[in-house]
Design an enzyme around this catalytic site. Structure first.
Site, PDB file in Angstrom:
ATOM      1  N   ASP A  22      -0.029  22.755 -47.508  1.00 52.71           N
ATOM      2  CA  ASP A  22      -0.475  21.399 -47.797  1.00 52.71           C
ATOM      3  C   ASP A  22      -1.457  21.392 -48.972  1.00 52.71           C
ATOM      4  OD1 ASP A  22      -0.611  18.553 -46.843  1.00 52.71           O
ATOM      5  OD2 ASP A  22      -2.715  19.056 -46.556  1.00 52.71           O
TER       6      ASP A  22
ATOM      7  N   GLU B  20       3.328  22.451 -51.511  1.00 52.45           N
ATOM      8  CA  GLU B  20       3.266  21.023 -51.741  1.00 52.45           C
ATOM      9  C   GLU B  20       2.294  20.834 -52.894  1.00 52.45           C
ATOM     10  OE1 GLU B  20       1.821  16.749 -49.939  1.00 52.45           O
ATOM     11  OE2 GLU B  20       0.608  18.560 -49.828  1.00 52.45           O
TER      12      GLU B  20
END
Length: 544
Positions: free
Chosen positions: A214, A271
């Site tokens: 993330d 990401e």
């Protein structure tokens, strides 16, 4: 389980199709209205039948759920909302028994403010080792009353919050690029790095095959924390001193070495909302990560020239570092592409709410089927978001009182946030809660349109979106398209994306007049075709 060499063989992630599960909204086994890990286990046969190679689980860790679990209070414990910690180990084992790899989410940019690390930092004095794990700074101004810089939160509002002692005396500020309950870690601190080494090893020992990282472009901030020149959008696609700093790559080289200690080909997926494709490719150099989501492809408008450019440039940038391109059209942070492609601005990924211009979901689904069939014919890896195989639209009329995304509150209700793409899955048209929960409870209400799209209305039904995905995944695997090579084909006009991959010719008529089909066997089509390919449609043909 450990090994001592960095094998480059059997790199399954180069061509894998990975299915993202947002656990809260996938399947509820307990009956409380929230999806859980036992619910995921119950649906593993569904994923196997669909034909995906792996699943990626969004966070299931202990969390106060200020941001849907992306505010982690303990990286090694399953939150009771999702079951027991043992359920995670059982899920990994059961998935492997069915031949499915398992990715889990890793959230390293920030923790929850309820994590023991942050609690210890707040309880300690400025300058202490505990504080050094986070981005604590003295304020500006005469008495430190101003934040250290002008950084804002990508969820809206300021990016700094000031601490106060129990007696009310104000002291240092801490950085939170997301919600106030998500303090940013300081990745220049070795204690932070060692702590995450342990987290990685914990789950690698448990058998996970990889991690989706993330905010991979946000861990390291520019030295000195200078003011930002632009206001940062949600997901941080405007570059600034908090994004895509060169220091992140040292972290991922370290993690690459840790993954190399374990049997099997483990993988890291970034990401990273980095608009420069050459800089994005730096994340997937041979000694760093294995995959990075291609968000340029996700945000591309419904335009043939743009698709040709993005595909060409993406593959060239990744080929230069020996990495596959990782295609994606939807996820838990953006409007579902079955609705996004039905908008006037087909590149607008933000959610919509009641009273706002609504997408044409019939047109959006037609284009989504075409876009997905085009994507699945491209060389490389691909990610699917739960429910896209059913053609689920965004819930764009979700009543505001149900919203839980912190974006809604922090933007002063100017942005509806991401709840609309996180609606519980419809499994059975005639069951309460559309079969999501045995009690019929759902933590967010489902739109009526989901009833006709429920899994039991599509699985095994010729022509359904589920069957289109299943057939595409089967053909993709049998013809090794993920390992193939793309060659552009001319002669079909500017409004058609046309290429070959191995023995397959792929045509996507984005916006032109019907296109006469070449000779060959029709393998798959996103809509009914005869001798011509209509607009907003894709066809796979086997060359004669």
């Amino acid at each position: 389980m450990k090994r001592n060499t960095l094998s480059t063989q059997n790199q399954w992630w180069r061509n894998a199709v990975i299915y993202q599960i947002y656990p809260r909204s996938f399947a509820d086994a307990s009956g409380d209205g929230y999806g859980d890990l036992p619910g995921v286990m119950d649906r593993l046969p569904y994923l196997k039948d669909l034909g995906v190679d792996a699943l990626w689980l969004s966070p299931f860790y202990l969390s106060p759920m200020a941001d849907g679990g992306y505010d982690v209070a303990d990286y090694t414990v399953v939150d009771p909302l999702f079951g027991e910690t043992a359920d995670a180990y059982s899920l990994i084992s059961e998935a492997h028994d069915k031949g499915l790899k398992v990715f889990i989410d890793l959230v390293p940019n920030h923790t929850s403010d309820e994590h023991e690390w942050f609690r210890a930092a707040v309880a300690s004095a400025p300058g202490s080792p505990e504080r050094a794990m986070y981005m604590f700074r003295d304020g500006r101004g005469t008495d430190g009353e101003l934040p250290p810089n002008n950084w804002s939160s990508v969820f809206g509002g300021p990016g700094w919050t000031r601490l106060h002692r129990p007696d009310g005396t104000p002291e240092q500020w801490y950085l939170h690029l997301f919600d106030i309950k998500q303090p940013d870690l300081d990745w220049t601190n070795e204690r932070v790095r060692v702590a995450f080494d342990d987290v990685l090893r914990h789950w690698l020992e448990a058998g996970v095959d990889g991690f989706r990282v993330d905010v991979a472009h946000g861990l390291v901030k520019e030295k000195g924390l200078p003011d930002q020149e632009e206001v940062t959008e949600l997901l941080g696609t405007n570059m600034g001193p908090m994004w895509d700093q060169d220091g992140v790559h040292e972290i991922y080289r370290r993690w690459h070495r840790i993954l190399g200690e374990y049997d099997g080909e483990r993988a890291l997926t970034a990401e990273a909302w980095v608009p420069d494709l050459d800089r994005l490719a730096r994340y997937v150099r041979p000694d760093e990560m294995q995959q990075a989501f291609n968000f340029d492809f996700l945000t591309a408008p419904w335009d043939a020239a743009t698709y040709r450019r993005v595909i060409t440039d993406s593959m060239a940038a990744n080929d230069a570092v020996g990495a596959p391109t990782t295609w994606v059209l939807s996820n838990h942070d953006v409007m579902r592409h079955a609705s996004r492609l039905g908008r006037i601005d087909t590149s607008d990924r933000n959610g919509a709410g009641p009273g706002e211009p609504q997408p044409d979901n019939a047109l959006g689904l037609r284009r989504a089927r075409a876009a997905s069939l085009m994507m699945l014919a491209l060389p490389g890896s691909a990610y699917l978001y739960q429910g896209e195989e059913l053609g689920l639209p965004e819930h764009t009329t979700l009543p505001h009182e149900y919203r839980q995304d912190p974006v809604w509150e922090r933007s002063n209700h100017e942005q509806v946030g991401r709840d609309g793409c996180r609606i519980p899955m419809p499994w059975s048209a005639d069951a309460p809660g559309l079969g999501f929960s045995p009690t019929g409870e759902t933590w967010l209400p489902q739109p009526e349109s989901y009833r006709g799209l429920a899994a039991d209305q599509q699985v095994g039904v010729p022509g359904s979106t589920w069957s289109l995905y299943r057939d595409a995944l089967s053909a993709r695997k049998s013809m090794a398209l993920g390992d193939g090579a793309l060659e552009w084909v001319g002669g079909f006009g500017d409004d058609v994306v046309a290429f070959t991959n191995g023995e397959v010719t792929v045509l996507t008529n984005v916006s032109g007049s019907p296109v006469s089909l070449p000779d060959g066997e029709v393998l798959l089509a996103s809509t009914a075709v005869d001798r011509e390919l209509p607009r907003d449609a894709t066809i796979w043909m086997k060359r004669s």
